[in-house]
Design a protein around this motif. Structure first.
Motif, PDB file in Angstrom:
ATOM      1  N   TRP A 183     -37.379  -0.929 -28.809  1.00 43.61           N
ATOM      2  CA  TRP A 183     -37.093   0.103 -29.930  1.00 43.61           C
ATOM      3  C   TRP A 183     -37.557  -0.022 -31.269  1.00 43.61           C
ATOM      4  CZ3 TRP A 183     -35.155   4.295 -27.803  1.00 43.61           C
ATOM      5  CH2 TRP A 183     -34.381   4.221 -26.305  1.00 43.61           C
ATOM      6  N   GLU A 184     -37.905  -1.236 -31.672  1.00 43.49           N
ATOM      7  CA  GLU A 184     -38.419  -1.311 -33.031  1.00 43.49           C
ATOM      8  C   GLU A 184     -39.769  -0.372 -33.510  1.00 43.49           C
ATOM      9  OE1 GLU A 184     -37.333  -3.208 -35.798  1.00 43.49           O
ATOM     10  OE2 GLU A 184     -35.531  -3.349 -34.382  1.00 43.49           O
ATOM     11  N   ILE A 185     -40.586  -0.104 -32.461  1.00 41.16           N
ATOM     12  CA  ILE A 185     -41.877   0.718 -32.882  1.00 41.16           C
ATOM     13  C   ILE A 185     -41.516   2.235 -32.398  1.00 41.16           C
ATOM     14  CG2 ILE A 185     -43.167  -1.340 -32.532  1.00 41.16           C
ATOM     15  CD1 ILE A 185     -44.138  -0.047 -29.799  1.00 41.16           C
ATOM     16  N   MET A 186     -40.361   2.653 -31.945  1.00 43.26           N
ATOM     17  CA  MET A 186     -40.053   4.019 -31.594  1.00 43.26           C
ATOM     18  C   MET A 186     -39.848   5.017 -32.985  1.00 43.26           C
ATOM     19  SD  MET A 186     -40.153   4.100 -28.400  1.00 43.26           S
ATOM     20  CE  MET A 186     -38.994   5.045 -27.129  1.00 43.26           C
ATOM     21  N   VAL A 187     -40.080   6.144 -33.051  1.00 42.99           N
ATOM     22  CA  VAL A 187     -39.608   6.856 -33.903  1.00 42.99           C
ATOM     23  C   VAL A 187     -38.256   7.010 -34.070  1.00 42.99           C
ATOM     24  CG1 VAL A 187     -40.045   9.219 -34.758  1.00 42.99           C
ATOM     25  CG2 VAL A 187     -41.876   8.182 -33.544  1.00 42.99           C
ATOM     26  N   ALA A 188     -37.645   7.074 -33.147  1.00 42.58           N
ATOM     27  CA  ALA A 188     -36.124   7.157 -33.224  1.00 42.58           C
ATOM     28  C   ALA A 188     -35.318   5.912 -32.320  1.00 42.58           C
ATOM     29  CB  ALA A 188     -35.557   8.432 -32.677  1.00 42.58           C
ATOM     30  N   SER A 189     -34.334   5.500 -32.438  1.00 40.68           N
ATOM     31  CA  SER A 189     -33.781   4.708 -31.839  1.00 40.68           C
ATOM     32  C   SER A 189     -32.464   4.999 -31.268  1.00 40.68           C
ATOM     33  CB  SER A 189     -33.442   3.189 -32.724  1.00 40.68           C
ATOM     34  OG  SER A 189     -32.745   2.266 -31.862  1.00 40.68           O
ATOM     35  N   ALA A 190     -32.395   4.579 -29.938  1.00 39.86           N
ATOM     36  CA  ALA A 190     -31.128   5.204 -29.280  1.00 39.86           C
ATOM     37  C   ALA A 190     -30.206   3.853 -28.698  1.00 39.86           C
ATOM     38  CB  ALA A 190     -31.525   6.042 -28.112  1.00 39.86           C
ATOM     39  N   TYR A 191     -30.560   2.760 -29.041  1.00 42.45           N
ATOM     40  CA  TYR A 191     -29.562   1.695 -28.556  1.00 42.45           C
ATOM     41  C   TYR A 191     -28.603   1.281 -29.581  1.00 42.45           C
ATOM     42  CZ  TYR A 191     -31.368  -2.145 -31.622  1.00 42.45           C
ATOM     43  OH  TYR A 191     -31.724  -2.931 -33.019  1.00 42.45           O
ATOM     44  N   GLY A 192     -27.488   0.787 -29.170  1.00 37.44           N
ATOM     45  CA  GLY A 192     -26.103   0.447 -29.820  1.00 37.44           C
ATOM     46  C   GLY A 192     -25.650   1.407 -30.627  1.00 37.44           C
ATOM     47  N   ALA A 193     -25.461   1.224 -32.202  1.00 41.82           N
ATOM     48  CA  ALA A 193     -24.824   2.243 -33.106  1.00 41.82           C
ATOM     49  C   ALA A 193     -25.884   3.564 -33.183  1.00 41.82           C
ATOM     50  CB  ALA A 193     -24.837   1.555 -34.359  1.00 41.82           C
ATOM     51  N   HIS A 194     -27.203   3.157 -32.821  1.00 39.83           N
ATOM     52  CA  HIS A 194     -28.295   4.443 -32.978  1.00 39.83           C
ATOM     53  C   HIS A 194     -28.045   5.616 -32.103  1.00 39.83           C
ATOM     54  CE1 HIS A 194     -30.196   1.779 -35.919  1.00 39.83           C
ATOM     55  NE2 HIS A 194     -30.234   0.940 -35.093  1.00 39.83           N
ATOM     56  N   PHE A 195     -27.265   5.404 -31.016  1.00 41.69           N
ATOM     57  CA  PHE A 195     -27.355   6.321 -30.030  1.00 41.69           C
ATOM     58  C   PHE A 195     -26.874   7.680 -30.449  1.00 41.69           C
ATOM     59  CE2 PHE A 195     -25.089   8.472 -26.650  1.00 41.69           C
ATOM     60  CZ  PHE A 195     -26.254   8.356 -25.566  1.00 41.69           C
ATOM     61  N   GLU A 196     -25.587   7.655 -30.837  1.00 46.50           N
ATOM     62  CA  GLU A 196     -24.843   8.913 -31.247  1.00 46.50           C
ATOM     63  C   GLU A 196     -25.858  10.094 -32.021  1.00 46.50           C
ATOM     64  OE1 GLU A 196     -22.329  10.059 -29.638  1.00 46.50           O
ATOM     65  OE2 GLU A 196     -21.896   8.110 -28.641  1.00 46.50           O
ATOM     66  N   GLY A 197     -26.615   9.573 -33.055  1.00 44.91           N
ATOM     67  CA  GLY A 197     -27.546  10.245 -33.803  1.00 44.91           C
ATOM     68  C   GLY A 197     -28.638  10.622 -32.933  1.00 44.91           C
ATOM     69  N   TRP A 198     -29.178   9.835 -32.050  1.00 42.56           N
ATOM     70  CA  TRP A 198     -30.168  10.132 -31.243  1.00 42.56           C
ATOM     71  C   TRP A 198     -29.843  11.138 -30.221  1.00 42.56           C
ATOM     72  CZ3 TRP A 198     -30.874   9.722 -26.002  1.00 42.56           C
ATOM     73  CH2 TRP A 198     -31.958   9.796 -25.274  1.00 42.56           C
ATOM     74  N   TRP A 199     -28.747  11.165 -29.692  1.00 38.63           N
ATOM     75  CA  TRP A 199     -27.973  12.016 -28.332  1.00 38.63           C
ATOM     76  C   TRP A 199     -27.960  13.362 -29.209  1.00 38.63           C
ATOM     77  CZ3 TRP A 199     -27.465  12.120 -23.517  1.00 38.63           C
ATOM     78  CH2 TRP A 199     -26.407  12.908 -23.114  1.00 38.63           C
ATOM     79  N   ALA A 205     -29.328  14.888 -31.730  1.00 40.14           N
ATOM     80  CA  ALA A 205     -30.827  15.306 -32.002  1.00 40.14           C
ATOM     81  C   ALA A 205     -31.210  15.924 -30.869  1.00 40.14           C
ATOM     82  CB  ALA A 205     -31.621  14.396 -32.665  1.00 40.14           C
ATOM     83  N   ALA A 206     -31.159  15.230 -29.705  1.00 44.65           N
ATOM     84  CA  ALA A 206     -31.685  15.573 -28.415  1.00 44.65           C
ATOM     85  C   ALA A 206     -31.390  17.000 -28.010  1.00 44.65           C
ATOM     86  CB  ALA A 206     -31.838  14.486 -27.678  1.00 44.65           C
ATOM     87  N   LEU A 207     -29.801  16.890 -28.091  1.00 42.52           N
ATOM     88  CA  LEU A 207     -28.873  18.233 -27.451  1.00 42.52           C
ATOM     89  C   LEU A 207     -29.513  19.081 -28.530  1.00 42.52           C
ATOM     90  CD1 LEU A 207     -25.564  16.878 -26.605  1.00 42.52           C
ATOM     91  CD2 LEU A 207     -27.579  17.299 -25.355  1.00 42.52           C
TER      92      LEU A 207
END
Length: 195
Positions: free
Chosen positions: A37-53, A55-57
Motif C-alpha cells: 500500500w505504501e506506493i498506492m495513491v490511496a490506502s485501504a488497509y487498517g485505519a485507512h479503509f473507511e476513507g477509501w471506502w 471515496a469509492a462509493l
C-alpha cells in the motif's frame, strides 16, 4: 459510451460492484500487506479503509467509477479490488486501476481474468481507449501490464501524489479499440493455459 454497473464473471473470478453489504468483507480482504500500500495513491488497509471506502462509493454515485470486489471462484474468497474509473463518456475513455490483490492471489489467473472482464466490459460499452497506469517505481506492475498487451505510452512526471505525500511519476499504458482484438485473444490464450 455507457458502462453499466453490473457484476462480471468468468470461470476464475466474479467482479461484484461495491455495495454496503460488501463493506466488512472488503475491509478484511484489504487489511494486509502494508508495504504494497505504501506506493498506492490511496490506502485501504487498517485505519485507512473507511476513507477509501467512502471515496469509492462517492465516485460510484457520481458515475465516474465502478469499484469491484474481486471474488475468486475456486474458493469463494474475496481476494482484492479493482475498478473502472476516470470514466469519461464524452471521450469514450476510462481507466482500469485502484487494483490490489492479497499476496496469495498474485501471479495466477486472477489478474488476467479481471483485466479480460474489465476491458471487454469497457469496449463492449463503446470505449475507444482504456488506460492502465501505475507508479513508475513499480516494475512488477509495469511488467504485468505489458504482459496483458497494453502499449506503453511514457511516464507522466509528478502526475499524482500518494497518500504518504510522495509526488508520484506515473507509467502510462493503454489499450485502444484497434488493439483490443489482439489483446483479447492473448488474454484468452493465457487464461486457457490455466486449465
Amino acid at each position: 459510451m455507457q458502462i453499466a454497473t453490473v457484476p462480471l464473471e468468468d470461470r476464475f473470478v466474479r467482479l461484484e460492484p461495491f455495495t454496503e453489504d460488501l463493506r466488512e468483507t472488503m475491509k478484511a480482504a484489504l487489511d494486509c500487506d502494508p508495504a504494497a500500500w505504501e506506493i498506492m495513491v490511496a490506502s485501504a488497509y487498517g485505519a485507512h479503509f473507511e476513507g477509501w471506502w467512502g471515496a469509492a462509493l462517492k465516485a460510484m454515485g457520481a458515475g465516474t467509477r465502478i469499484a469491484y470486489a474481486v471474488r475468486r471462484l475456486s474458493d469463494g474468497a474475496v481476494v482484492g479490488t479493482t475498478s473502472l474509473y476516470e470514466i469519461h463518456p464524452a471521450y469514450r475513455r476510462c481507466e482500469i486501476g485502484s487494483t490490489f490483490y492479497r499476496p496469495e492471489a498474485r501471479g495466477g489467473p486472477v489478474n488476467p481474468a479481471c483485466k479480460r472482464l474489465l476491458l471487454g466490459h469497457a469496449f463492449d460499452a463503446g470505449a475507444v481507449r482504456v488506460e492502465i497506469i501505475t507508479d513508475a517505481v513499480n516494475a512488477q506492475s509495469q511488467a504485468a501490464i505489458r504482459k496483458l498487451g497494453a502499449k506503453a505510452e511514457g511516464v507522466l512526471r509528478k502526475h499524482k501524489t500518494t497518500w504518504t505525500g510522495r509526488a508520484r511519476d506515473t507509467a502510462m499504458f493503454a489499450v485502444i479499440d484497434d488493439d483490443w482484438p489482439e489483446v483479447r485473444d492473448g488474454l484468452d490464450r493465457r487464461l486457457a493455459a490455466f486449465g
